[in-house]
Design a protein around this motif. Structure first.
Motif, mmCIF file in Angstrom:
data_model
loop_
_atom_site.group_PDB
_atom_site.id
_atom_site.type_symbol
_atom_site.label_atom_id
_atom_site.label_comp_id
_atom_site.label_asym_id
_atom_site.label_seq_id
_atom_site.Cartn_x
_atom_site.Cartn_y
_atom_site.Cartn_z
ATOM 1 N N CYS A 103 0.823 -1.211 0.000
ATOM 2 C CA CYS A 103 0.000 0.000 0.000
ATOM 3 C C CYS A 103 0.859 1.263 0.000
ATOM 4 O O CYS A 103 0.580 2.211 -0.719
ATOM 5 C CB CYS A 103 -0.922 -0.004 1.209
ATOM 6 S SG CYS A 103 -2.200 -1.267 1.104
ATOM 7 N N CYS A 108 -1.399 3.128 -2.661
ATOM 8 C CA CYS A 108 -2.792 2.725 -2.432
ATOM 9 C C CYS A 108 -3.630 3.942 -2.049
ATOM 10 O O CYS A 108 -3.240 4.720 -1.176
ATOM 11 C CB CYS A 108 -2.846 1.686 -1.314
ATOM 12 S SG CYS A 108 -4.483 1.408 -0.634
ATOM 13 N N GLU A 129 -6.205 4.132 -0.348
ATOM 14 C CA GLU A 129 -6.695 4.080 1.034
ATOM 15 C C GLU A 129 -5.587 4.222 2.072
ATOM 16 O O GLU A 129 -5.791 4.769 3.129
ATOM 17 C CB GLU A 129 -7.425 2.749 1.284
ATOM 18 C CG GLU A 129 -8.751 2.657 0.566
ATOM 19 C CD GLU A 129 -9.361 1.278 0.710
ATOM 20 O OE1 GLU A 129 -9.418 0.774 1.851
ATOM 21 O OE2 GLU A 129 -9.747 0.696 -0.320
HETATM 22 ZN ZN LIG Z 1 -4.139 -0.248 0.996
#
Ligand SMILES: [Zn+2]
Length: 156
Positions: A87, A92, A94
């Protein structure tokens, strides 16, 4: 900023000296380093699941010998390359750049280069007739394993 890009530890792409710590706590730093490690965490969980499901694959190899990019999980016969993207390193939406605040501009630039490189990797592999599957490491390994098995099954 003094970067040592030649860390002897396999899988660690960079290391910043302690006084310029890029993670705000030792715990976060350990976590971020663990995210780079190939044999721990989400990727290993996925590999265990697909192996248990009877799939056979190669790990951390170049799908195309003359293209210097490795994929995390490779099905050579079916021409499927799988990437489990960290991530932090792959941006990523998020859990990407919001997870750090020191040297933000530096890291955003670095991550943006990774994202460009990822897109280029997909393009090159697809042009060579490969299917590319990319998953965020935050996804449930069971779902990721299921998606991989489905693709590999339909490529048989
Ligand atoms: Zn993530």
């Amino acid at each position: 900023m003094s970067l040592n890009t030649r860390s002897p530890e396999r899988g660690t792409v960079l290391f910043v000296t302690a006084e310029e710590s890029w993670a705000s706590s030792p715990a976060r730093r350990r976590n971020m380093q663990a995210n780079r490690s190939r044999d721990t965490g989400p990727e290993l969980a996925v590999r265990r699941l697909i192996h248990a499901a009877g799939l056979r694959y190669r790990v951390d190899i170049r799908p195309l010998p003359d293209f210097r990019r490795r994929a995390d999980i490779v099905f050579t016969r079916q021409r499927i390359a799988v990437f489990i993207d960290g991530c932090f390193w792959h941006g990523c939406p998020e859990h990407g750049s919001r997870s750090f605040n020191e040297n933000a501009a530096y890291w955003e630039q670095k991550i943006s280069r990774n994202v460009d490189r990822d897109a280029d990797t997909v393009e090159r592999l697809e042009a060579a007739g490969w299917r590319v599957l990319r998953f965020w490491e935050h996804l449930d390994p069971a779902h990721v394993a299921e998606a991989i098995a489905k693709e590999v099954g339909s490529a048989r």
